[in-house]
Write a protein that holds these residues in place. Structure first.
Motif, PDB file in Angstrom:
ATOM      1  N   TYR A 112       0.892  -1.563   0.070  1.00 26.48           N
ATOM      2  CA  TYR A 112      -0.210  -0.051  -0.035  1.00 26.48           C
ATOM      3  C   TYR A 112       0.523   1.381   0.109  1.00 26.48           C
ATOM      4  N   THR A 113       0.324   2.503  -0.618  1.00 22.61           N
ATOM      5  CA  THR A 113       0.613   3.768  -0.205  1.00 22.61           C
ATOM      6  C   THR A 113       0.320   4.410  -0.590  1.00 22.61           C
ATOM      7  N   ASN A 114       0.339   5.876  -0.176  1.00 19.29           N
ATOM      8  CA  ASN A 114      -0.177   6.666   0.197  1.00 19.29           C
ATOM      9  C   ASN A 114      -0.975   7.251  -1.617  1.00 19.29           C
ATOM     10  N   THR A 132      -5.912  -2.235  -5.640  1.00 11.55           N
ATOM     11  CA  THR A 132      -7.111  -3.595  -5.342  1.00 11.55           C
ATOM     12  C   THR A 132      -8.710  -2.890  -4.564  1.00 11.55           C
ATOM     13  N   ARG A 133      -7.493  -1.818  -4.028  1.00 11.82           N
ATOM     14  CA  ARG A 133      -8.840  -1.043  -3.376  1.00 11.82           C
ATOM     15  C   ARG A 133      -8.509   0.574  -2.527  1.00 11.82           C
ATOM     16  N   ARG A 134      -8.841   1.613  -1.950  1.00 10.51           N
ATOM     17  CA  ARG A 134      -8.252   2.840  -1.511  1.00 10.51           C
ATOM     18  C   ARG A 134      -9.346   2.975  -0.133  1.00 10.51           C
ATOM     19  N   LYS A 138      -6.181   5.562   9.317  1.00 12.22           N
ATOM     20  CA  LYS A 138      -4.764   6.474  10.232  1.00 12.22           C
ATOM     21  C   LYS A 138      -4.631   7.676  10.205  1.00 12.22           C
ATOM     22  N   GLY A 139      -5.381   7.856   9.623  1.00 12.83           N
ATOM     23  CA  GLY A 139      -5.614   9.559   8.488  1.00 12.83           C
ATOM     24  C   GLY A 139      -4.573   9.575   7.411  1.00 12.83           C
ATOM     25  N   LEU A 140      -4.146   8.422   6.599  1.00 14.93           N
ATOM     26  CA  LEU A 140      -3.735   9.167   6.070  1.00 14.93           C
ATOM     27  C   LEU A 140      -4.785   7.857   4.632  1.00 14.93           C
ATOM     28  N   LYS A 141      -5.434   8.626   3.363  1.00 13.86           N
ATOM     29  CA  LYS A 141      -5.646   7.892   1.907  1.00 13.86           C
ATOM     30  C   LYS A 141      -4.925   7.300   1.630  1.00 13.86           C
ATOM     31  N   ARG A 142      -4.976   5.974   1.671  1.00 12.84           N
ATOM     32  CA  ARG A 142      -3.653   4.676   1.091  1.00 12.84           C
ATOM     33  C   ARG A 142      -4.627   3.723  -0.397  1.00 12.84           C
ATOM     34  N   VAL A 143      -3.667   3.556  -1.161  1.00 12.48           N
ATOM     35  CA  VAL A 143      -4.129   3.027  -2.213  1.00 12.48           C
ATOM     36  C   VAL A 143      -3.544   1.256  -1.507  1.00 12.48           C
ATOM     37  N   TYR A 144      -4.522   0.171  -1.999  1.00  7.72           N
ATOM     38  CA  TYR A 144      -3.576  -1.173  -1.941  1.00  7.72           C
ATOM     39  C   TYR A 144      -3.848  -1.476  -3.448  1.00  7.72           C
TER      40      TYR A 144
END
Length: 150
Positions: A112-114, A132-134, A138-144
């Motif tokens: 995952y990354t921001n 796979t998902r966004r 923890k207050g961070l917008k992650r891209v898996y």
């Protein structure tokens, strides 16, 4: 140029922390805070055998953190020193991560990354990862993302 990752040792800690600082500090202004990798406990990751480094001319130039999960290997971090960027080291570390994933008995590697790290998302997509998902965690917008290994 051939790079052979090796397990990191406590002697590598300072170099690892410097590489991470240089790799992720440009994103602080985009995200509004330090990205997760800047907050990780690298001494603990080294002690757990989760961190591997690559040296060139006796200096650590890159790192990869791999964490076994249920059903997949997590590519937790990959970072390259500024002096080694553009040398193919990042791709070498990604190939190593895939090999280590297979060697550990997994057929998939996840990360995952921001979402603000658009360059990283594009790089992962070019190397075979699929989104796979966004989510917000923890207050961070992650891209898996995931890559199924042959």
């Amino acid at each position: 140029m051939q790079f052979d990752p090796r397990p990191a040792t406590p002697n590598d800690l300072h170099a690892v922390e410097e590489i991470v600082r240089h790799a992720y500090s440009p994103y602080v202004s985009r995200i509004g805070r330090e990205p997760g990798p800047m907050l990780d406990d690298y001494a603990a990751l080294i002690a757990a055998g989760r961190l591997h480094v690559v040296e060139r001319n006796g200096t650590v130039q890159g790192l990869v953190v791999l964490i076994p999960q249920h059903g997949a290997m997590l590519l937790d971090n990959v970072a390259v020193a500024p002096a080694a960027q553009g040398t193919g080291l990042g791709r070498t570390l990604l190939r190593y991560a895939e090999r280590a994933t297979r060697d550990a008995g997994y057929d998939r590697i996840e990360l995952y990354t921001n979402e603000a790290m658009t360059e990283n998302i594009a790089l992962y997509a070019r190397t075979g990862y699929s989104e796979t998902r966004r989510v917000e965690e923890k207050g961070l917008k992650r891209v898996y993302m995931v890559k199924i290994l042959p």
